[in-house]
Design an enzyme around this catalytic site. Structure first.
Site, short mmCIF file in Angstrom:
data_model
loop_
_atom_site.label_atom_id
_atom_site.label_comp_id
_atom_site.label_asym_id
_atom_site.label_seq_id
_atom_site.Cartn_x
_atom_site.Cartn_y
_atom_site.Cartn_z
N GLY A 49 0.71 -1.45 0.21
CA GLY A 49 0.02 0.09 -0.15
C GLY A 49 1.14 1.44 0.03
O GLY A 49 2.14 1.46 0.66
N ALA A 50 0.39 2.44 -0.78
CA ALA A 50 1.21 3.28 -0.75
C ALA A 50 1.94 4.16 0.58
O ALA A 50 2.84 3.99 0.34
CB ALA A 50 0.83 4.32 -2.17
N ARG A 89 10.01 -1.49 -4.39
CA ARG A 89 8.66 -1.31 -5.77
C ARG A 89 8.94 -0.08 -6.96
O ARG A 89 9.16 0.76 -6.43
CB ARG A 89 7.39 -1.84 -5.55
CG ARG A 89 7.59 -3.48 -4.51
CD ARG A 89 6.15 -4.31 -3.81
NE ARG A 89 5.16 -3.96 -4.78
CZ ARG A 89 3.73 -4.23 -4.49
NH1 ARG A 89 3.41 -3.80 -3.61
NH2 ARG A 89 2.65 -4.22 -5.48
N GLN A 204 -6.00 -8.35 -2.39
CA GLN A 204 -5.65 -7.96 -0.85
C GLN A 204 -7.57 -7.37 -0.72
O GLN A 204 -7.75 -6.37 0.40
CB GLN A 204 -5.79 -6.61 -1.18
CG GLN A 204 -3.68 -6.28 -1.87
CD GLN A 204 -3.14 -7.08 -2.82
OE1 GLN A 204 -4.07 -7.61 -4.03
NE2 GLN A 204 -2.62 -7.00 -3.91
N ASP A 245 -1.76 4.08 -6.17
CA ASP A 245 -0.34 4.12 -6.04
C ASP A 245 0.41 5.33 -6.92
O ASP A 245 1.73 5.67 -5.82
CB ASP A 245 -0.15 2.98 -6.50
CG ASP A 245 0.17 1.58 -6.22
OD1 ASP A 245 -1.66 1.96 -5.66
OD2 ASP A 245 0.43 1.74 -4.83
N LYS A 256 -4.08 -0.08 -9.01
CA LYS A 256 -4.21 -1.38 -8.31
C LYS A 256 -4.62 -2.00 -9.15
O LYS A 256 -5.43 -1.81 -10.03
CB LYS A 256 -4.89 -2.62 -7.33
CG LYS A 256 -5.02 -3.84 -7.33
CD LYS A 256 -3.55 -4.70 -7.11
CE LYS A 256 -2.36 -4.72 -6.70
NZ LYS A 256 -1.64 -4.82 -6.57
O1 MRU Z 1 0.02 -4.20 -5.02
P1 MRU Z 1 -0.35 -3.63 -3.38
O2 MRU Z 1 -1.17 -4.07 -2.52
O3 MRU Z 1 -0.11 -2.80 -2.67
O4 MRU Z 1 -1.49 -2.03 -4.52
C1 MRU Z 1 -2.19 -1.32 -3.28
C2 MRU Z 1 -2.90 -0.23 -3.99
O5 MRU Z 1 -2.92 -0.79 -5.02
C3 MRU Z 1 -4.02 0.38 -3.54
O6 MRU Z 1 -4.97 0.82 -3.68
C4 MRU Z 1 -2.89 1.07 -3.11
O7 MRU Z 1 -1.76 1.46 -2.56
C5 MRU Z 1 -3.82 2.65 -2.32
S1 MRU Z 1 -3.49 2.34 -0.44
C6 MRU Z 1 -3.70 3.73 0.35
#
Ligand code: MRU
Length: 370
Positions: A49-50, A89, A204, A245, A256
């Site tokens: 998550g970002a 990442r 997720q 992200d 995502k």
């Molecule tokens: O691959 P992930 O689980 O890190 O992807 C996360 C997402 O796409 C979330 O929607 C995004 O980071 C927003 S988190 C507040």
């Protein structure tokens, strides 16, 4: 607050994270003591998550310093370890932002680095709370619900929302971006149902968002990603709320994989598509989403599940982890400073430029449109 979790904390000698790969079965914590452990945790989405990655990046600098001191590294080795964290990442810009904010303080010693990392966390918590209020205010006033047809008729029904992936407390440091908005709407008594996309391939939505909503007592249903367009176009959804992200200067939004499909269905059905993200997710250096790096993950994640192969041995896999929704499909962008109506022409670049002469680039309050 009931159901609240703290995703990341510094214990004094380690970075303690919730191991998100164990949820929803077990709430387990991992103490990460060196850079290798942190990079591995980031890559296998134990921390994800970002905004959570932003905090992990900031504390990653502290881990590199303490490991370097323990193991007698020279400056170049510490810098290389910091670079490893920064690039663990590629898509969520928060990771690099977190590292870059804290790294310049390394010359002042570990306490200065830790203090700045703690500030990153504190600011994220405050930003999430502010986004929750701004987003709920905007949705409450702009999203129509069937209301009383006549005096004495029952009040409007609660909102039906849809979300994709996990943009909750687990994806941040506490509370959440998109789920922060949902939590605030729920606290106002306005939520009837949240449709939760399961979010293949790593679930997720089904594992993490459903876990968070359950703990918070918010009514929800998990659906397969393939159901989202139909749920929206059948009129079962009043508003979609997702996280991000990386957001380009023009409002193009990476999130995502599957978010673009949700946005297209919303546009077709006339349903608002709302993105909630802090300014740390906005990359003003990228004019558009065309240059957002999209993480390609292992094809094994789509060719099987739980260690069991589900696709034929001859099949290859294609596993982009994110997609980019063009700004024209983003109805509103909720940040900690207010709401930008992106499809109506407002942009992060415009808001930043408007804020700059008065207060400088770091102060973006008062850019609210709604
Ligand atoms: O691959 P992930 O689980 O890190 O992807 C996360 C997402 O796409 C979330 O929607 C995004 O980071 C927003 S988190 C507040």
């Amino acid at each position: 607050m009931s159901g609240n979790v703290r995703t990341i904390a510094w214990t004094g000698e380690a970075l303690r994270i919730i191991d998100q790969t164990a949820l929803p079965d077990r709430l387990e914590y991992l103490d990460l003591r060196d850079v290798g452990e942190l990079v591995s945790a980031i890559r296998r989405l134990a921390v994800r998550g970002a905004p959570a990655l932003g905090a992990a990046g900031a504390y990653g600098v502290a881990l590199a310093m303490s490991q370097g001191a323990r193991e007698g590294w020279d400056e170049r080795a510490v810098a290389a370890a910091v670079a490893q964290v920064r690039t663990a990442r590629p898509t969520a810009v928060n990771l690099a932002v977190g590292v870059d904010r804290v790294a310049p303080l390394m010359s002042r010693g570990l306490p200065a680095v830790l203090a700045e990392a703690a500030a990153v966390v504190a600011e994220d918590v405050a930003a999430n709370r502010a986004m929750g209020v701004h987003g709920a205010d905007w949705i409450q006033t702009r999203v129509p619900r069937p209301g009383p047809a006549a005096p004495g008729a029952p009040p409007p029904r609660g909102l039906r929302l849809l979300t994709h992936c996990n943009a909750g407390a687990l994806a941040t440091t506490e509370w959440g971006t998109a789920l922060g908005v949902v939590r605030e709407l729920h606290a106002r008594g306005l939520v009837e149902m949240v449709y939760v996309d399961e979010t293949r391939p790593l679930l997720q939505g089904a594992r993490l968002t459903a876990w968070e909503l359950g703990r918070a007592g918010i009514p929800h249903r998990v659906q397969v990603d393939g159901a989202a367009a139909s749920t929206i176009c059948r009129g079962l959804v009043d508003v979609a709320v997702i996280g991000a992200d990386r957001i380009a200067a023009n409002g193009d939004t990476a999130n995502k994989i599957g978010s673009l499909g949700v946005a297209l269905a919303c546009a077709d059905a006339g349903v608002p598509f709302v993105v909630a993200a802090p300014w740390t997710t906005i990359d003003l250096g990228l004019p558009s989403g065309a240059d957002i790096p999209i993480e390609q993950r292992s094809e094994d994640e789509v060719l099987g599940w739980g260690g069991t192969r589900t696709a034929p041995q001859v099949s290859g896999g294609f596993n982009p982890a994110f997609d980019v929704t063009p700004a024209r499909l983003v109805t509103a962008l909720v940040t900690e400073t207010g709401v930008l109506e992106i499809s109506a022409g407002q942009t992060p670049a415009g808001a930043a430029a408007a804020a700059r002469p008065a207060a400088g680039p770091a102060t973006l309050w008062d850019t609210a449109a709604g």
